[in-house]
Write a protein that holds these residues in place. Structure first.
Motif, PDB file in Angstrom:
ATOM      1  N   VAL A  47      39.687  29.671  28.123  1.00 52.87           N
ATOM      2  CA  VAL A  47      39.933  29.108  29.439  1.00 52.87           C
ATOM      3  C   VAL A  47      39.946  30.146  30.549  1.00 52.87           C
ATOM      4  N   ASN A  48      40.789  31.192  30.380  1.00 49.73           N
ATOM      5  CA  ASN A  48      40.877  32.097  31.530  1.00 49.73           C
ATOM      6  C   ASN A  48      39.645  32.970  31.675  1.00 49.73           C
ATOM      7  N   GLU A  49      39.024  33.353  30.539  1.00 53.54           N
ATOM      8  CA  GLU A  49      37.789  34.118  30.633  1.00 53.54           C
ATOM      9  C   GLU A  49      36.703  33.274  31.316  1.00 53.54           C
ATOM     10  N   GLY A  50      36.567  32.036  30.843  1.00 48.77           N
ATOM     11  CA  GLY A  50      35.565  31.150  31.405  1.00 48.77           C
ATOM     12  C   GLY A  50      35.797  30.921  32.882  1.00 48.77           C
ATOM     13  N   PHE A  51      37.062  30.728  33.238  1.00 50.38           N
ATOM     14  CA  PHE A  51      37.377  30.441  34.622  1.00 50.38           C
ATOM     15  C   PHE A  51      37.089  31.640  35.520  1.00 50.38           C
ATOM     16  N   ARG A  52      37.407  32.816  34.996  1.00 50.11           N
ATOM     17  CA  ARG A  52      37.153  34.035  35.757  1.00 50.11           C
ATOM     18  C   ARG A  52      35.651  34.194  36.016  1.00 50.11           C
ATOM     19  N   PHE A  53      34.835  33.973  34.978  1.00 50.76           N
ATOM     20  CA  PHE A  53      33.398  34.136  35.161  1.00 50.76           C
ATOM     21  C   PHE A  53      32.822  33.041  36.052  1.00 50.76           C
ATOM     22  N   LEU A  54      33.455  31.873  36.026  1.00 53.34           N
ATOM     23  CA  LEU A  54      33.011  30.800  36.917  1.00 53.34           C
ATOM     24  C   LEU A  54      33.222  31.220  38.372  1.00 53.34           C
ATOM     25  N   ILE A  55      34.408  31.767  38.652  1.00 51.99           N
ATOM     26  CA  ILE A  55      34.708  32.192  40.020  1.00 51.99           C
ATOM     27  C   ILE A  55      33.776  33.312  40.460  1.00 51.99           C
ATOM     28  N   GLU A  56      33.559  34.277  39.547  1.00 53.18           N
ATOM     29  CA  GLU A  56      32.696  35.403  39.895  1.00 53.18           C
ATOM     30  C   GLU A  56      31.236  34.964  40.000  1.00 53.18           C
ATOM     31  N   GLY A  57      30.784  34.218  38.998  1.00 55.89           N
ATOM     32  CA  GLY A  57      29.379  33.851  38.925  1.00 55.89           C
ATOM     33  C   GLY A  57      28.970  32.878  40.018  1.00 55.89           C
ATOM     34  N   ALA A  58      29.780  31.852  40.240  1.00 51.47           N
ATOM     35  CA  ALA A  58      29.416  30.840  41.227  1.00 51.47           C
ATOM     36  C   ALA A  58      29.867  31.249  42.638  1.00 51.47           C
ATOM     37  N   ARG A  59      30.410  32.439  42.747  1.00 52.16           N
ATOM     38  CA  ARG A  59      30.895  32.978  44.025  1.00 52.16           C
ATOM     39  C   ARG A  59      31.851  32.012  44.726  1.00 52.16           C
ATOM     40  N   ILE A  60      32.773  31.453  43.929  1.00 54.15           N
ATOM     41  CA  ILE A  60      33.810  30.605  44.505  1.00 54.15           C
ATOM     42  C   ILE A  60      34.861  31.520  45.118  1.00 54.15           C
ATOM     43  N   TRP A  61      35.383  31.162  46.252  1.00 51.59           N
ATOM     44  CA  TRP A  61      36.431  31.936  46.936  1.00 51.59           C
ATOM     45  C   TRP A  61      36.065  33.418  46.998  1.00 51.59           C
ATOM     46  N   ASN A  62      34.875  33.713  47.454  1.00 55.94           N
ATOM     47  CA  ASN A  62      34.413  35.095  47.606  1.00 55.94           C
ATOM     48  C   ASN A  62      34.012  35.770  46.305  1.00 55.94           C
TER      49      ASN A  62
ATOM     50  N   SER B 297      33.486  37.838  43.037  1.00 55.81           N
ATOM     51  CA  SER B 297      34.138  39.026  42.480  1.00 55.81           C
ATOM     52  C   SER B 297      34.714  39.947  43.548  1.00 55.81           C
ATOM     53  N   GLU B 298      34.342  39.698  44.831  1.00 58.72           N
ATOM     54  CA  GLU B 298      34.919  40.550  45.877  1.00 58.72           C
ATOM     55  C   GLU B 298      36.373  40.196  46.136  1.00 58.72           C
ATOM     56  N   GLY B 299      36.772  39.023  45.699  1.00 54.87           N
ATOM     57  CA  GLY B 299      38.168  38.630  45.853  1.00 54.87           C
ATOM     58  C   GLY B 299      38.540  38.330  47.294  1.00 54.87           C
ATOM     59  N   ILE B 300      39.807  38.151  47.546  1.00 58.67           N
ATOM     60  CA  ILE B 300      40.291  37.872  48.888  1.00 58.67           C
ATOM     61  C   ILE B 300      41.348  38.919  49.252  1.00 58.67           C
ATOM     62  N   ILE B 301      41.178  39.537  50.395  1.00 57.79           N
ATOM     63  CA  ILE B 301      42.190  40.478  50.878  1.00 57.79           C
ATOM     64  C   ILE B 301      42.802  39.862  52.133  1.00 57.79           C
ATOM     65  N   PHE B 302      44.115  39.696  52.138  1.00 59.43           N
ATOM     66  CA  PHE B 302      44.701  38.974  53.272  1.00 59.43           C
ATOM     67  C   PHE B 302      45.886  39.707  53.894  1.00 59.43           C
ATOM     68  N   MET B 303      45.862  41.029  53.761  1.00 59.84           N
ATOM     69  CA  MET B 303      46.879  41.869  54.378  1.00 59.84           C
ATOM     70  C   MET B 303      47.001  41.611  55.876  1.00 59.84           C
ATOM     71  N   SER B 304      45.846  41.617  56.594  1.00 60.71           N
ATOM     72  CA  SER B 304      45.901  41.521  58.054  1.00 60.71           C
ATOM     73  C   SER B 304      46.388  40.146  58.496  1.00 60.71           C
TER      74      SER B 304
END
Lengths: 330, 235
Positions: free
Chosen positions: A125-140, A142-149
């Motif tokens: 589950v978590n491996e698959g989900f991680r690759f889904l987010i990275e591969g399909a470019r969901i929510w940015n 593999s670049e992730g989200i930086i929200f410090m500012s």
């Protein structure tokens, strides 16, 4: 307070002592924060693994979802910045919503399986989900989200820094306590009896007229919600960025399993004991023999399973049975 | 009270039940006999809902309950004592029995049921604090039956209650089954390997073979027919 809720007292004392030590002894807050995190992780995971006996190897995915929930809450609702902390509340709601949705999706499929098959199914589950987010470019992706500012804009620089160094940890403390309280409420209600029965023998529980699927799903979703809020508080608010490889890192799941087993699966105090023992030993190991703290996992698991399969609290409970102390230990 | 009509079910792609028919009369003991692999246990499990029915009908108290989920069947008064001793080994005898009173309806009459179980099995009262896993085989079987009785059933299905018990205990088990009929007035559907004792206890007998019911009749009829005994019961 009625007698059956007495065991919450040692939990309160343990968390209060931890908090006061961290607050008043200088230089210990960092360690206390880590310990609180481990206790909360164990406390949340215990609701599912401890009470049902099912091992979910994809548990960290719920924390990941919670982290994303908070990140999305802050970045997408930044236009509401004049309302300040309201956005943090929105972030928590999103974290809860997203981890609940994922747990329903995973639970609907995986909870039909039993024992080892369930465990194997959840590893993906978590491996698959991680690759889904990275591969399909969901929510940015593999670049992730930086929200410090954005966080600084919303709360102001000082408040944002106080949040990440102190208040986020206090939230973790609250989550740990609420998870413990939920555990006790479950234990003392029909839900707990149903879960204990299905943990001991699922077929027998069915024959008793217990809707086992319903109770498994209740425990699974509850546990996932706490994981989601833990991710939101401890990961998103403490370090205001989220990268898929970090929040879907399987070793957090393994740490959760160790903490629960070490303390005593299905006990109320177990996660506190397990979290403290694990957190403290990991902390000092990383000081004395840096780099080896992860290697220690394997021997710990073997020692627990061979020597005291019931965990520290499980053993303590058996020793203190029918004594005054025993009334506080479940 | 319970009627099974052309029921079909199985595991995965393998069909086990090939349209057996059966009727269990109220207040009577109906015995289901047959060689290993005939589908007796599967029939009980399908009636109870732990194995999904593929087709056919289960009618209980005049109502179609074929697709009803298991927990609702328990609420309606059906109980199954599964094969092998499925009890909660780390709970005490008393806790095991209490778990039987889990459904709301059963909880309401818990004290009465408990008294009933203890009068049926005085041994369990003596050992009520002991962990169920540490009991002897016969006592564990008493706990499983007792726990099923705690659900306040109207019809109880027993899957090989004498399995693995010493001969003396087997006799006692059949006495208990008779007591459940006579003293409590339960309807009983009994699956057994022990053909002779089972026929003696029964009011009506069904014989299953290769997934379906081949013969049925009064116990005397089955006892007298050499053909049936030799072909299916082996004695």
């Amino acid at each position: 307070m009625r007698k059956k809720y007495l065991p919450i007292i040692p939990v309160i004392i343990a968390y209060l002592v931890l908090f006061l030590v961290g607050k008043n002894v200088s230089g210990t807050w960092q360690l206390v924060a880590t310990l609180l995190f481990y206790c909360a992780l164990g406390q949340a995971f215990n609701i599912f693994m401890g009470m049902t006996g099912y091992v979910d190897f994809g548990y960290v995915a719920f924390m990941g979802m919670g982290t994303y929930g908070m990140a999305l809450g802050i970045t997408r609702f930044v236009f509401l910045q004049e309302y300040g902390a309201v956005i943090i509340v929105i972030g928590f709601l999103l974290a809860l919503l997203m981890s609940t949705l994922l747990s329903i999706a995973v639970g609907a499929v995986a909870l039909r399986l039993r024992g080892a098959y369930f465990a194997i199914a959840t590893i993906g589950v978590n491996e698959g989900f991680r690759f889904l987010i990275e591969g399909a470019r969901i929510w940015n992706g593999s670049e992730g989200i930086i929200f410090m500012s954005q966080l600084n804009d919303i709360l102001g620089r000082d408040a944002a820094s106080a949040l990440s160094t102190f208040w986020a940890d206090v939230m973790v403390l609250v989550i740990a306590f609420l998870a413990a309280l939920t555990t006790l409420l479950f234990m003392r209600s029909k839900i707990g009896y149903a879960l204990t029965a299905l943990r001991e023998d699922e077929d027998a529980a069915k024959v008793m007229g217990i809707n086992v699927t319903k109770y498994k799903i209740i425990a699974f979703i509850t546990s996932a919600c706490f994981a989601g809020s833990l991710g939101a508080a401890s990961w998103a608010l403490k370090t205001p960025y989220v990268f898929p490889p970090e929040v879907f890192e399987i070793h957090y799941t393994i740490e959760a399993i160790i903490i629960v087993l070490l303390g005593g699966a299905g006990t109320l105090l177990g996660p506190v004991a397990g979290g403290l023992i694990y957190g403290i030993s990991k902390y000092y190991l990383s000081i004395f023999i840096p780099g080896f703290q992860l290697l220690i996992f394997a021997p710990i698991i073997i020692v627990i399973i061979v020597l005291f399969p019931q965990g520290v609290v499980g053993m303590l409970r058996d020793y203190t049975k029918n004594t005054v102390v025993g009334r506080f230990i479940v | 009270m319970l009627e099974v009509k052309e029921l079909e079910s199985g595991y995965g792609p393998m069909q086990v039940l090939w349209k057996p028919n059966l009727y269990a009369e109220k207040g009577k003991i109906t015995s289901l006999l047959g060689p290993n692999g005939a589908g007796k246990s599967t029939l009980l499990a399908t009636v109870f809902g732990s194995v999904k029915p593929w087709g056919g009908h289960v009618i209980y108290q005049g109502q179609e309950v074929t697709q009803l989920p298991t927990h609702k069947k328990v609420n309606a008064g059906l109980a199954l004592v599964p094969e092998g001793k499925h009890l909660f080994p780390n709970m005490s005898v008393y806790e095991n029995l209490s778990m039987g009173a889990y459904p709301k309806k059963a909880l309401a009459c818990k004290d009465a049921s408990l008294e009933l179980v203890y009068s049926l099995f005085p041994r369990l009262k003596e050992r009520h604090k002991q962990k169920a896993g540490s009991l002897s085989g016969g006592e564990q079987q008493m706990v499983t039956i007792g726990r099923a009785l705690m659900t306040c059933p109207k019809l109880i299905m027993l899957d090989e209650p004498s399995q693995g018990l010493a001969p003396l205990l087997v006799d006692m088990m059949f006495e208990t089954v008779l007591k459940m009929k006579e003293e409590i007035g339960l309807t009983i559907l009994l699956v057994e390997q022990n053909a002779r004792a089972s026929i003696d206890a029964a009011d009506y007998v069904y014989i299953m073979h290769e997934g379906t019911t081949k013969f049925h009749g009064l116990p005397e009829k089955i006892r007298e027919s050499d053909k049936i005994r030799e072909a299916y019961l082996g004695s």
